[in-house]
Design a protein around this motif. Structure first.
Motif, short mmCIF file in Angstrom:
data_model
loop_
_atom_site.label_atom_id
_atom_site.label_comp_id
_atom_site.label_asym_id
_atom_site.label_seq_id
_atom_site.Cartn_x
_atom_site.Cartn_y
_atom_site.Cartn_z
N VAL A 1 20.19 21.55 6.17
CA VAL A 1 18.96 21.44 5.46
C VAL A 1 20.16 20.20 4.65
CG1 VAL A 1 17.60 21.47 3.02
CG2 VAL A 1 17.57 21.96 5.38
N GLY A 2 21.04 18.72 3.65
CA GLY A 2 21.32 19.04 2.84
C GLY A 2 20.71 18.23 1.59
N SER B 1 0.56 -1.42 -0.01
CA SER B 1 0.21 -0.06 0.06
C SER B 1 0.39 1.46 -0.02
CB SER B 1 -1.19 -0.23 1.12
OG SER B 1 -0.02 0.03 2.58
N ALA B 2 2.24 1.57 0.32
CA ALA B 2 3.16 2.28 0.27
C ALA B 2 4.49 1.98 0.81
CB ALA B 2 2.74 3.38 1.19
N VAL B 3 5.12 2.22 0.15
CA VAL B 3 6.76 2.22 -0.45
C VAL B 3 7.50 3.14 0.23
CG1 VAL B 3 8.94 1.36 -1.75
CG2 VAL B 3 6.37 0.62 -2.15
N ALA B 4 8.48 2.79 1.67
CA ALA B 4 9.31 4.01 2.47
C ALA B 4 10.35 4.83 1.45
CB ALA B 4 9.75 3.65 2.77
N ALA B 5 10.29 6.43 1.25
CA ALA B 5 11.04 6.72 0.54
C ALA B 5 11.26 6.63 -1.85
CB ALA B 5 12.78 6.56 1.09
N GLY C 1 14.01 12.22 0.90
CA GLY C 1 13.71 12.60 -0.79
C GLY C 1 12.09 13.39 -1.12
N ASN C 2 11.77 13.72 0.31
CA ASN C 2 9.88 13.89 0.18
C ASN C 2 10.70 15.54 -0.42
OD1 ASN C 2 8.49 11.79 0.78
ND2 ASN C 2 9.28 11.71 2.85
#
Length: 133
Positions: A89-90, A60-64, A113-114
């Motif tokens: 902040v990177g 249902s959802a995949v990280a990153a 990465g959001n």
């Protein structure tokens, strides 16, 4: 109907919660080790471990893996926020820029990465548009 929250699925709840605590200045609430919430007056940013996504069904959802949603946070002073956040902040996508619709905006990515848009309404029309939000 009321907007309640946006949930980010991650493999690093602690790291992402710490990142958003720094961005927002709000301490995360931790009702469980696999879940954190940054509760703001306008809504909640929830952070759930990838294990919690299984509760909603397989895959249902995949990280990153997000590349379509932008998390937007309105700030009082975009230049002050840029100065505050710049040292740690990177990944910056855009330094403060005035957009055609009247917001001064800056874009960065969280550790997963959001995309995050911090903005300040600066034109009369934008200020009027956001006065009750």
């Amino acid at each position: 109907m009321n907007f309640a929250s946006v949930r980010i699925i991650t493999d690093d709840v602690d790291g992402l919660a710490e990142f958003y605590e720094k961005v927002t200045g709000i301490a995360a609430e931790r009702p469980a080790p696999v879940f954190a919430e940054i509760v703001m007056p306008s809504g909640t940013l929830a952070i759930g471990h990838s294990q919690t996504a299984q509760l909603f069904g397989a895959d249902s959802a995949v990280a990153a893996s997000n590349r379509t949603v932008i998390i937007e946070l309105r700030v009082e002073d975009i230049e002050a926020e840029y100065a505050r956040l710049k040292p740690w902040v990177g990944q910056w996508v855009q330094e403060p820029t005035t957009m055609p619709w009247g917001n001064r905006s800056m874009l960065l990515r969280d550790p997963d990465g959001n995309l995050i848009n911090l903005f300040e309404p600066v034109s009369e029309a934008a200020i009027e548009r956001f006065k009750d939000r």
